[in-house]
Scaffold this motif. Structure first.
Motif, PDB file in Angstrom:
ATOM      1  N   SER A 245      53.554  32.785  82.511  1.00  0.00           N
ATOM      2  CA  SER A 245      52.337  33.273  81.876  1.00  0.00           C
ATOM      3  C   SER A 245      51.276  32.182  81.720  1.00  0.00           C
ATOM      4  N   ASP A 247      48.268  29.538  82.431  1.00  0.00           N
ATOM      5  CA  ASP A 247      46.986  29.704  83.086  1.00  0.00           C
ATOM      6  C   ASP A 247      46.964  28.828  84.332  1.00  0.00           C
ATOM      7  N   SER A 261      47.061  34.061  90.484  1.00  0.00           N
ATOM      8  CA  SER A 261      46.765  34.050  89.050  1.00  0.00           C
ATOM      9  C   SER A 261      46.163  35.360  88.607  1.00  0.00           C
ATOM     10  N   ASN A 265      47.928  37.542  85.875  1.00  0.00           N
ATOM     11  CA  ASN A 265      47.235  37.758  84.605  1.00  0.00           C
ATOM     12  C   ASN A 265      47.039  39.246  84.327  1.00  0.00           C
ATOM     13  N   PHE A 269      48.858  41.221  81.327  1.00  0.00           N
ATOM     14  CA  PHE A 269      47.953  41.787  80.334  1.00  0.00           C
ATOM     15  C   PHE A 269      48.266  43.268  80.109  1.00  0.00           C
TER      16      PHE A 269
END
Ligand code: ADP
Ligand code: MG
Length: 366
Positions: A245, A247, A261, A265, A269
């Motif tokens: 998870s 960044d 990514s 993401n 989410f």
């Protein structure tokens, strides 16, 4: 549908250079059980943020303890026809694979081999006990989602088509992966053989793509079919080792990494939104918004979802840890009392108090 979110803090590793521990469990107000994780505010170290979970497992927690507390109680439900879904969520290096797969030594085995072991044990018992001639069969599927594409891990890498497998909606409203293989599995030996081979496929495929397996979601699906006469009861247990998870944009700016990514993401989410909606007892679960949540029909069936947030206690993970705490704590807006004796958390009203989380919810950038 019920959901439970727990945190597991991993111990320091011998090879680890950073020994500065900043993540700690704390007791909740009644002082009995540890359900709170505390971490300093990176902008003001004299301040601590608190995040409340349904359970917190500190560094010394063994694989057996975690399994016994969080997974074993749901085996019965699985055989009663409920679907069980277990996620490991967290930054790369925090113990997701350790939690789900674990090591080869008996004591190190993770949730997945223990789950299979439990399934076979129960299956044997049912077959033996039932006068009514119930038979139980177990079948495995194992696949990964990489860049929002689905790949079968039980097939050799050479057979992969670049576009991956497609999804198909069935008449009953469930989504299935078209052409996903399913292997019968008779005992733990069978399972281990399949699982080891498939994990090799995963690593090989990642290497060929110049990627890393921490950037895909790996999903193991255990289908349990109980047949008594012409009555068939089917249920599945899914164990998911999620993509890291962290960044990725912060650490690597390559174009390929950016595509990865974005896919990671987005799906993480959506996952957190689904779990959040389930925890709050909402009717509308946004499960259609990502492939992973669609395939799992998250929130659509009468099942049990357990999310394990893996945490490294170290300062070097500070910002990523905080962001993963934020995401997963959105999914646990539930009151802390009553947790002690409950196995599965029923739908609860939103809890207003969650000190610090309003501030911490804003994305933090270095
Ligand atoms: P992830 O899958 O989240 O990237 P790993 O499961 O690979 O993380 O864990 C990173 C390292 O930490 C591995 O060397 C693993 O063996 C070790 N580790 C993780 N959790 C534990 C634990 N609870 N006890 C001992 N070692 C652990
Ligand atoms: Mg991993």
């Amino acid at each position: 549908m019920s959901v439970r979110v727990v945190a597991r803090i991993r111990p320091l590793l011998e090879k680890e250079f950073d020994r500065d521990t900043i993540v700690r469990p704390a007791s909740n107000d009644d002082g009995r059980s540890s359900t709170v994780v505390k971490i300093p505010n990176p902008r003001n170290e004299s301040e601590e943020f608190s995040f409340t979970f349904n359970g917190v497992y500190d560094q010394p927690t063994t694989q057996e303890e975690l399994f016994t507390a969080e997974v074993a109680p749901h085996l019965k439900s699985l055989f009663l026809g409920l679907d069980v879904t277990i996620f490991a969520y967290g930054v790369t290096g925090t113990g997701k694979t350790h939690t789900m797969r674990g090591g080869l030594k008996l004591a190190d085995r993770g949730v997945i081999p223990r789950l299979l072991s439990g399934v076979f044990r129960r299956a044997k018992k049912i077959t033996k006990d039932s006068d009514s001639e119930t038979t139980v069969t177990v079948a495995l599927s194992y696949y990964e989602i990489y860049n929002d594409k689905v790949f079968d891990l039980l097939e050799p890498v050479e057979k992969r088509t670049p576009s991956g497998l497609s999804l198909r909606a069935e008449a009953n409203g469930k989504t299935v992966v078209a052409g996903l293989s399913e292997r019968p599995c008779h005992d733990l030996k069978d399972f281990e053989q399949l699982y080891i081979e498939a994990n090799t496929n995963r690593v090989t495929a990642a290497t060929k793509l110049n990627a890393h397996s921490s950037r895909s979601h790996a999903i193991l699906r255990v289908k349990v079919t109980q047949t008594t006469g012409d009555m068939i009861r089917e249920s599945t247990a899914s164990a998911i080792d999620l993509a890291g998870s962290e960044d990725n944009r912060r650490t690597d700016n390559g174009k390929e990494r950016l595509v990865e990514s974005a896919a990671i993401n987005k799906s993480l989410f959506v996952l957190s939104q689904c779990i959040d909606a389930i925890a709050r007892g909402e009717r509308r679960i946004p499960f259609r918004e990502s492939k992973m949540t669609r395939i799992l029909s998250l929130g659509q069936n009468n099942g049990i979802t357990i999310m394990i947030l893996n945490l490294a206690p170290l300062r070097s993970y500070h910002l990523d840890t905080l962001s993963s705490l934020n995401v997963s704590s959105r999914a646990k807006r539930i009151e802390v009392r009553e947790i002690e004796n409950e196995i599965v958390y029923k739908q609860q009203p939103r809890s207003a108090a969650n000190s610090g989380s309003n501030i911490a919810r804003q994305p933090l950038r270095p």
